[in-house]
Design an enzyme around this catalytic site. Structure first.
Site, mmCIF file in Angstrom:
data_model
loop_
_atom_site.group_PDB
_atom_site.id
_atom_site.type_symbol
_atom_site.label_atom_id
_atom_site.label_comp_id
_atom_site.label_asym_id
_atom_site.label_seq_id
_atom_site.Cartn_x
_atom_site.Cartn_y
_atom_site.Cartn_z
ATOM 1 C CB CYS A 33 24.652 30.332 3.483
ATOM 2 S SG CYS A 33 24.499 30.301 1.695
ATOM 3 C CB CYS A 102 29.345 27.065 -2.518
ATOM 4 S SG CYS A 102 29.489 27.135 -0.720
HETATM 5 FE FE1 FES Z 1 26.374 29.920 0.842
HETATM 6 FE FE2 FES Z 1 28.729 29.227 -0.063
HETATM 7 S S1 FES Z 1 28.121 29.381 2.022
HETATM 8 S S2 FES Z 1 26.935 29.558 -1.199
#
Ligand code: FES
Length: 127
Positions: A33, A102
């Site tokens: 991400c 996360c």
């Molecule tokens: Fe990457 Fe939350 S979407 S740490």
């Protein structure tokens, strides 16, 4: 949906910043991400005397970093290592399934920082 605790930490994150002369500084990221966490610790007598971080990431990454920093502040290194991904997510009242990962950032940074510190102690480069 995020819990009220997540939203409260997201809106008022604790312990944000960087310690001036940290004992350990670690950076950890999630390539999937692009989120990134820079964590600094002051360690005294095998305890976390101070912790600060800068986070570039989603709301859950901010909230997990914030609550994790509160949970390990003042703890012995052994006790801080018990604050893992699940403990952090549980303390927030849970995370949505697609946001569970996360909490890896904060938990991973705490583990990484303590491991770095212990390696440095073994090498004799830190007291
Ligand atoms: Fe990457 Fe939350 S979407 S740490």
């Amino acid at each position: 949906m995020y819990t009220e605790i997540v939203m409260e930490h997201f809106n008022n994150p604790r312990n944000v910043g960087i310690i001036k002369e940290p004992t350990v500084l670690v950076q950890i990221g999630d390539p999937s991400c692009g989120d990134s966490l820079l964590m600094s610790l002051k360690i005294e007598k095998d305890r976390i005397a101070d912790i600060k971080y800068k986070i570039y990431g989603c709301g859950a990454a901010v909230a997990t970093s914030s609550i994790a920093s509160e949970m390990v502040m003042g703890k012995s290194l052994d006790d801080a290592l018990k604050v893992d991904e699940k403990v952090i997510a549980d303390a927030l009242g849970g995370l949505p399934p697609d946001k569970l990962h996360c909490s890896n950032l904060a938990a991973g940074a705490i583990r990484g920082a303590i491991n770095e510190y212990r390696k440095a102690v073994l090498k004799g480069s830190v007291k």
